[in-house]
Design a protein around this motif. Structure first.
Motif, PDB file in Angstrom:
ATOM      1  N   ASP A 211       0.177   0.144  -5.270  1.00 36.76           N
ATOM      2  CA  ASP A 211      -1.019   0.659  -4.605  1.00 36.76           C
ATOM      3  C   ASP A 211      -2.212   0.446  -5.534  1.00 36.76           C
ATOM      4  OD1 ASP A 211      -1.469   2.738  -2.029  1.00 36.76           O
ATOM      5  OD2 ASP A 211      -3.068   2.788  -3.529  1.00 36.76           O
ATOM      6  N   SER A 212      -3.333   0.093  -4.945  1.00 31.06           N
ATOM      7  CA  SER A 212      -4.521  -0.177  -5.759  1.00 31.06           C
ATOM      8  C   SER A 212      -5.128   1.085  -6.348  1.00 31.06           C
ATOM      9  CB  SER A 212      -5.583  -0.909  -4.923  1.00 31.06           C
ATOM     10  OG  SER A 212      -5.983  -0.109  -3.813  1.00 31.06           O
TER      11      SER A 212
ATOM     12  N   CYS B  96       0.874  -1.189   0.000  1.00 30.77           N
ATOM     13  CA  CYS B  96       0.000   0.000   0.000  1.00 30.77           C
ATOM     14  C   CYS B  96       0.903   1.229   0.000  1.00 30.77           C
ATOM     15  CB  CYS B  96      -0.925   0.003   1.210  1.00 30.77           C
ATOM     16  SG  CYS B  96      -1.982  -1.454   1.371  1.00 30.77           S
TER      17      CYS B  96
ATOM     18  N   ILE C  92      -7.080  -6.995   2.787  1.00 30.10           N
ATOM     19  CA  ILE C  92      -5.708  -6.730   2.341  1.00 30.10           C
ATOM     20  C   ILE C  92      -4.733  -7.707   2.983  1.00 30.10           C
ATOM     21  CG2 ILE C  92      -3.816  -5.059   2.522  1.00 30.10           C
ATOM     22  CD1 ILE C  92      -5.947  -2.863   2.110  1.00 30.10           C
TER      23      ILE C  92
END
Length: 430
Positions: free
Chosen positions: A263-264, A239, A341
């Motif tokens: 990172d999404s 992240c 996550i």
């Protein structure tokens, strides 16, 4: 602008924040655009008034028996900044931009004291519904923790050891009275001022432009060091966001080994490219959020760092408006996201690897509780001893109170003089 005009402006900004439900930073920027006559000192003072009002909103509202923007800003001027209320009223009478004079009731209340039997959440300046969570986290110290979280934060910097040393950074910023941080061996700090004091704009300094340092709270520096990254390792920053911890990890690894920054959210990741270049971090490979972006890393990482999305309760000193917007529903949403996550990121660890779970939260639901649920579902993992982690990172015993019941490490303004952070290191069985 004189003080009466600044007070009126702060009341207007705080009214805008509350009526339009937008962040303080946006409301302050809009006010500045619409009032270009105001100088940098005026804008800083107005911002300080607004943020101070939100930091101690509960206690100021209780004193004033009123939570209106006017009541809160006037309470800050008298109770936090030390202005005499009678002198304020005299200045209001001669300033066309001043608020209405203080009423007899306001004058009587504004110098009063909260009763000793006031509700804990008022004394702590936190939302009432969070009192049970904070009691679980801190026991009898929860009110003192809340009060520390209602103070102003320092401005902290991390020396980029790929390009500089702390002594050089301190010399570069001597005009701002910069001093070494108490815990981080590469940190530099400028304590918060009072009243209308301005925060130094260090991003225009030559050292920043050359990549000698980054703006980073000491708490963030500490958890990056506790992650234990070593030169030559393979590491996934799952992240990564804008890359603050990625950069600290790259420096800790001396540009040796490999960091995969992911990172999404593509927009959160966007700033990392320029920051990597400025910092001279060459062992970082940024992975864009594509469906197969990390497939080749499954089962290969020595460490996986999860700086999880959270409520941000540890940053209340810097973003006090979020303190009063937090809801049980948002907390539940963040807890669910964190669990998902953790379940996904564990796949990337090799046997014997370490999962580093980090939040900028002070709530047990996001910290010890989250780790306990993960360990119950993953018996092949175990938490590493927090005292040993601290000793390995800093060569000293951990400060009293930072080790949690769930084998985590909790940083707070009261315990460590930092923002609130949590870390738990989870080793996978070989």
């Amino acid at each position: 602008m004189r003080l009466p005009g600044r007070l009126s402006a702060a009341i207007a900004v705080l009214t805008d924040v509350e009526t339009r439900k937008r962040p303080v930073s946006e409301a302050l920027k809009a006010w500045g655009i619409n009032n270009r006559f105001a100088g940098a000192g005026d804008r800083a003072a107005i911002g300080n008034l607004v943020y101070d009002a939100l930091r101690r909103r509960a206690s100021h509202a209780a004193i004033m028996a009123d939570d209106s923007p006017r009541a809160l800003v006037l309470a800050v001027a008298v109770r936090d900044w030390g202005h005499d209320p009678a002198a304020l009223n005299d200045s209001f009478a001669t300033d066309d931009h001043a608020p209405e004079p203080l009423s007899a009731d306001e004058l009587a209340r504004i110098t009063g004291q909260l009763p000793d039997d006031s509700a804990g959440h008022i004394l702590a300046d936190v939302p009432e519904w969070l009192a049970p969570s904070l009691t679980r986290a801190f026991g009898d110290s929860w009110i003192a923790e809340g009060q520390a979280m209602a103070a102003r934060p320092s401005l902290d910097l991390r020396t980029n050891t790929l390009k500089s040393q702390r002594e050089r950074v301190l010399k570069s910023l001597a005009r701002f009275n910069a001093v070494p941080t108490a815990i981080s061996p590469v940190g530099v700090t400028m304590p918060a001022g009072s009243g209308d004091a301005r925060t130094p704009n260090v991003t225009t300094d030559e050292g920043y432009l050359k990549g000698w340092f980054e703006v980073q709270d000491q708490g963030s520096q500490i958890v990056a060091a506790l992650a234990g990254a070593s030169p030559g390792e393979q590491l996934l920053d799952f992240c990564a966001g804008a890359g603050g911890k990625t950069l600290a990890l790259a420096a800790a690894m001396a540009n040796k080994g490999q960091i995969f920054a992911y990172d999404s959210d593509r927009s959160r990741l966007a700033p990392i490219y320029d920051r990597l270049k400025r910092n001279g971090a060459h062992n970082v490979q940024v992975r864009a959020p594509l469906p197969d972006a990390l497939d080749d890393l499954v089962g290969k990482m020595d460490r996986v760092i999860i700086d999880a999305p959270c409520t941000g309760t540890g940053t209340w000193r810097r973003r006090p408006d979020t303190k009063w917007k937090l809801s049980p529903e948002l907390l539940a949403q963040r807890v669910a996201e964190q669990a998902a996550i953790l379940a996904h990121a564990r796949r990337f660890l090799k046997p014997g690897g370490t999962l580093i779970y980090i939040t900028c939260s002070i709530l047990p639901e996001e910290n010890d509780d989250q780790v306990a649920a993960f360990l119950a579902a993953n018996p092949d993992f175990a938490s590493l001893d927090p005292q040993s982690l601290w000793q390995a990172a800093f060569g000293a015993e951990a400060p009293a109170g930072v080790a949690t019941a769930g084998a985590g490490i909790a940083l707070t303004p009261r315990l460590t003089g930092t923002d609130g952070f949590y870390l738990n290191a989870l080793r996978r069985n070989p």
